[in-house]
Design an enzyme around this catalytic site. Sequence first.
Site, PDB file in Angstrom:
ATOM      1  N   HIS A 119       0.864  -1.175   0.000  1.00 46.56           N
ATOM      2  CA  HIS A 119       0.000   0.000   0.000  1.00 46.56           C
ATOM      3  C   HIS A 119       0.903   1.228   0.000  1.00 46.56           C
ATOM      4  O   HIS A 119       2.033   1.202   0.512  1.00 46.56           O
ATOM      5  CB  HIS A 119      -0.871  -0.041   1.263  1.00 46.56           C
ATOM      6  CG  HIS A 119      -1.928   0.998   1.333  1.00 46.56           C
ATOM      7  ND1 HIS A 119      -1.662   2.305   1.688  1.00 46.56           N
ATOM      8  CD2 HIS A 119      -3.274   0.927   1.140  1.00 46.56           C
ATOM      9  CE1 HIS A 119      -2.782   2.996   1.702  1.00 46.56           C
ATOM     10  NE2 HIS A 119      -3.785   2.194   1.358  1.00 46.56           N
ATOM     11  N   ASP A 195       3.264  -3.768   7.510  1.00 49.02           N
ATOM     12  CA  ASP A 195       1.924  -3.179   7.463  1.00 49.02           C
ATOM     13  C   ASP A 195       0.929  -4.302   7.715  1.00 49.02           C
ATOM     14  O   ASP A 195       0.713  -5.155   6.859  1.00 49.02           O
ATOM     15  CB  ASP A 195       1.689  -2.525   6.103  1.00 49.02           C
ATOM     16  CG  ASP A 195       0.289  -1.944   5.952  1.00 49.02           C
ATOM     17  OD1 ASP A 195      -0.505  -2.014   6.918  1.00 49.02           O
ATOM     18  OD2 ASP A 195      -0.020  -1.426   4.866  1.00 49.02           O
ATOM     19  N   GLN A 198      -4.457  -5.115   7.015  1.00 55.57           N
ATOM     20  CA  GLN A 198      -5.430  -6.089   6.520  1.00 55.57           C
ATOM     21  C   GLN A 198      -5.366  -7.408   7.284  1.00 55.57           C
ATOM     22  O   GLN A 198      -6.314  -8.195   7.242  1.00 55.57           O
ATOM     23  CB  GLN A 198      -5.201  -6.359   5.028  1.00 55.57           C
ATOM     24  CG  GLN A 198      -5.366  -5.155   4.132  1.00 55.57           C
ATOM     25  CD  GLN A 198      -6.786  -4.632   4.103  1.00 55.57           C
ATOM     26  OE1 GLN A 198      -7.744  -5.348   4.390  1.00 55.57           O
ATOM     27  NE2 GLN A 198      -6.935  -3.358   3.771  1.00 55.57           N
ATOM     28  N   LYS A 221     -10.241  -0.492  10.237  1.00 58.04           N
ATOM     29  CA  LYS A 221     -10.408  -1.727   9.475  1.00 58.04           C
ATOM     30  C   LYS A 221     -10.639  -2.921  10.403  1.00 58.04           C
ATOM     31  O   LYS A 221     -10.846  -4.037   9.933  1.00 58.04           O
ATOM     32  CB  LYS A 221      -9.175  -1.986   8.606  1.00 58.04           C
ATOM     33  CG  LYS A 221      -8.894  -0.897   7.576  1.00 58.04           C
ATOM     34  CD  LYS A 221      -7.672  -1.236   6.733  1.00 58.04           C
ATOM     35  CE  LYS A 221      -7.207  -0.060   5.888  1.00 58.04           C
ATOM     36  NZ  LYS A 221      -8.172   0.321   4.849  1.00 58.04           N
ATOM     37  N   CYS A 361      -4.733   2.540  -3.687  1.00 56.54           N
ATOM     38  CA  CYS A 361      -3.494   3.085  -3.096  1.00 56.54           C
ATOM     39  C   CYS A 361      -2.346   2.086  -3.220  1.00 56.54           C
ATOM     40  O   CYS A 361      -1.558   1.902  -2.284  1.00 56.54           O
ATOM     41  CB  CYS A 361      -3.705   3.487  -1.650  1.00 56.54           C
ATOM     42  SG  CYS A 361      -4.899   4.819  -1.418  1.00 56.54           S
TER      43      CYS A 361
END
Length: 403
Positions: A119, A195, A198, A221, A361
């Site tokens: 991302h 990251d 998710q 999220k 993104c």
Amino acid sequence: MAATAQLDVRAQFPTLQREGVAYLDTAATSQTPDAVLAAMDDYYRHHRASVHRGVYPLAAEATELFEGARTRVGRWLNWAARDTVFTRNATEALNLVAQGWGRRHVGAGDRILVTRMEHHSNFVPWWSLAKEVGAELVEVPIDDEGLLDLDALDALLPGAKVLAVAHVSNVVGTINPIGEIARRARAAGVVTVVDGSQAVPQIPVDLGALDIDFYAWTGHKAYGPTGIGILHGRHELLLDTEPLIGGGHMISSVSFDDVRWAAPPARFEAGTSAIAEGIGLGAAVAWLDDLGMDNVRAHERDVTAYALERLGEVEGLTIHGPADADRRAALVSFALAGIHPHDVSEILGRKGVCVRAGHHCAQPLMQRLGESATTRASFGVHSTREEVDALVDGLAEVQRIFR
């Protein structure tokens, strides 16, 4: 395909009580359950005060709720509360690492490894740092199925300074073997910056077992509120990271001659905290913990596998990412031949099917896929096979219109 036991939580989401809504955009922003709304409302109604500053009962109660949320978040992912930093979102957390740690440790000629599936939040900060200090930004490639090329990674690790890698791709859904990647990076002396935006809401995550250096994710999220994110870091690395913002609360002493930072996490949390949001995130974590992340994963894997099956029946549709539901998280990105994803999304929206269209993104990944944009359907604990059927029926309508 046989159905597995489904989670029955839909009634706990107020927005989903609207008639005709099939919300398939959880990867962008999850819905918020009643338990989270109630926790935030309780703070505003009964414990409203600043944290860390007052000694009167309201302030003590607010501080206990806020710091209790931090402890709950850390414990949930097997990480120390003192090394769990509240930020505005994952983007701020990753920028904090790139600027606060990266500027101290990355210099001219050093190599920064960034995977092709990142991302922009875990790409742009490293690109900016490389330009600023004269470092080299190096791609870690993926294969045609959207899987990270671990052999290429092994060849790139020696001599590199840092590796930026997504735990789960927000476009192709790939679940990367972060524990193995972190082990290889540590053996090569490379710092890992993950990251996890998710991953945390979708799969069981044990940061202690993964043995990472920095790990960022975001509340909105993970069934929590907007405006709150998390950075987990090794204590020694956080001590070696400069804060991005100076002000109140983040100092141990201030004079005209010297300013000294507080210990982590306070040094990174200048100013009035996002108190209700932190409390709300703690409630979201507790809510997910009560569901059980193995159950969350099983439910979402079932819906994802069904989506892969049904979407595979649509003529002219290309699915990006791993074909095996076990290797991907709860999202499917696809392209419909001859029809722009924005048109697909708009027509589906008329039928109440909420999907995301665009580059998500992640433009370097889009370039690798040969797409300018895709349509993405992403699933949550409340998603159903019937909503997948509504998506496929809507795509038939899209194709009918464009014929």
